[in-house]
Design a protein around this motif. Structure first.
Motif, PDB file in Angstrom:
ATOM      1  N   TYR A  84     -12.545   8.807  -3.098  1.00 61.54           N
ATOM      2  CA  TYR A  84     -11.618   8.094  -4.001  1.00 61.54           C
ATOM      3  C   TYR A  84     -11.222   9.019  -5.140  1.00 61.54           C
ATOM      4  CZ  TYR A  84     -12.470   3.429  -2.007  1.00 61.54           C
ATOM      5  OH  TYR A  84     -12.541   2.336  -1.201  1.00 61.54           O
ATOM      6  N   SER A 130      -6.315   5.723  -8.238  1.00 66.90           N
ATOM      7  CA  SER A 130      -6.183   4.274  -8.192  1.00 66.90           C
ATOM      8  C   SER A 130      -4.795   3.923  -8.671  1.00 66.90           C
ATOM      9  CB  SER A 130      -7.220   3.591  -9.086  1.00 66.90           C
ATOM     10  OG  SER A 130      -8.513   3.809  -8.590  1.00 66.90           O
ATOM     11  N   MET A 142      -7.514  -4.808  -2.795  1.00 65.23           N
ATOM     12  CA  MET A 142      -6.497  -5.530  -3.550  1.00 65.23           C
ATOM     13  C   MET A 142      -7.183  -6.660  -4.303  1.00 65.23           C
ATOM     14  SD  MET A 142      -3.479  -5.530  -0.723  1.00 65.23           S
ATOM     15  CE  MET A 142      -2.091  -5.544  -1.849  1.00 65.23           C
ATOM     16  N   ASP A 198     -14.798   4.569  -9.472  1.00 64.56           N
ATOM     17  CA  ASP A 198     -14.881   4.255  -8.050  1.00 64.56           C
ATOM     18  C   ASP A 198     -15.405   5.436  -7.247  1.00 64.56           C
ATOM     19  OD1 ASP A 198     -13.983   1.642  -8.309  1.00 64.56           O
ATOM     20  OD2 ASP A 198     -11.889   2.225  -8.161  1.00 64.56           O
ATOM     21  N   MET A 228       2.344   1.761  -3.503  1.00 66.18           N
ATOM     22  CA  MET A 228       1.354   2.286  -4.447  1.00 66.18           C
ATOM     23  C   MET A 228       1.099   3.768  -4.194  1.00 66.18           C
ATOM     24  SD  MET A 228      -1.347  -0.824  -5.020  1.00 66.18           S
ATOM     25  CE  MET A 228      -1.297  -1.631  -3.443  1.00 66.18           C
ATOM     26  N   ARG A 229       0.944   4.146  -2.928  1.00 61.67           N
ATOM     27  CA  ARG A 229       0.728   5.560  -2.591  1.00 61.67           C
ATOM     28  C   ARG A 229       1.913   6.408  -3.064  1.00 61.67           C
ATOM     29  NH1 ARG A 229       0.695   5.286   2.740  1.00 61.67           N
ATOM     30  NH2 ARG A 229       2.912   5.685   2.725  1.00 61.67           N
ATOM     31  N   TYR A 261      -5.454   8.688   2.815  1.00 65.12           N
ATOM     32  CA  TYR A 261      -5.781   7.282   2.588  1.00 65.12           C
ATOM     33  C   TYR A 261      -7.268   7.088   2.819  1.00 65.12           C
ATOM     34  CZ  TYR A 261      -5.872   2.243   3.042  1.00 65.12           C
ATOM     35  OH  TYR A 261      -6.170   0.912   2.883  1.00 65.12           O
ATOM     36  N   SER A 262      -7.966   6.648   1.787  1.00 66.91           N
ATOM     37  CA  SER A 262      -9.414   6.528   1.849  1.00 66.91           C
ATOM     38  C   SER A 262      -9.888   5.088   1.742  1.00 66.91           C
ATOM     39  CB  SER A 262     -10.030   7.366   0.728  1.00 66.91           C
ATOM     40  OG  SER A 262     -11.414   7.379   0.822  1.00 66.91           O
ATOM     41  N   SER A 293      -8.725   0.843   0.513  1.00 69.80           N
ATOM     42  CA  SER A 293      -8.105   0.168  -0.621  1.00 69.80           C
ATOM     43  C   SER A 293      -8.756  -1.187  -0.831  1.00 69.80           C
ATOM     44  CB  SER A 293      -6.607   0.015  -0.401  1.00 69.80           C
ATOM     45  OG  SER A 293      -6.357  -0.659   0.803  1.00 69.80           O
ATOM     46  N   LEU A 345       0.832  -1.213   0.000  1.00 67.27           N
ATOM     47  CA  LEU A 345       0.000   0.000   0.000  1.00 67.27           C
ATOM     48  C   LEU A 345       0.861   1.254   0.000  1.00 67.27           C
ATOM     49  CD1 LEU A 345      -2.796  -1.068   2.507  1.00 67.27           C
ATOM     50  CD2 LEU A 345      -2.968  -0.882   0.019  1.00 67.27           C
TER      51      LEU A 345
END
Length: 100
Positions: free
Chosen positions: A94, A97, A61, A87, A40-41, A56-57, A59, A37
């Motif tokens: 969101y 992505s 996977m 999304d 990705m961020r 951070y809202s 996630s 995570l």
């Protein structure tokens, strides 16, 4: 172990990272997911040149299996994960992505 005993929709198996993952993944698995995570961020921030704080809202996977898995955990064998969607229509916070 973390992707076991989860429902499938077509080719997708979904894992929602949460604090409960420590129970199913163990400490090492939980740290691994937290690392993914963060990667990705950081990639979104770097590639989109974001200079403000990223919130951070939540996630989700996904693991994709082709052909789709069958069995009692398959809830929608005809689900197409490639259908376009937004999304943000479901979760207002969101904005980004990432695909790893």
């Amino acid at each position: 172990a973390g992707m076991a005993n989860l429902f499938h929709q077509g080719s997708e198996t979904l894992l929602v990272p949460s604090m409960d993952l420590r129970r199913s993944l163990g400490e090492a698995g939980h740290r691994f997911v937290a690392t993914l995570l963060a990667r990705m961020r950081d990639a979104v921030v770097r590639h989109l040149n974001i200079t403000s704080e990223v919130f951070y809202s939540g996630s989700l996977m996904k693991r994709l299996d082709y052909p789709p898995l069958e069995g009692e955990m398959q809830i929608d064998p005809t689900h197409d994960s490639t259908n376009p969607h937004i999304d943000k229509a479901n979760i207002a916070s969101y904005d980004w992505s990432a695909l790893l």
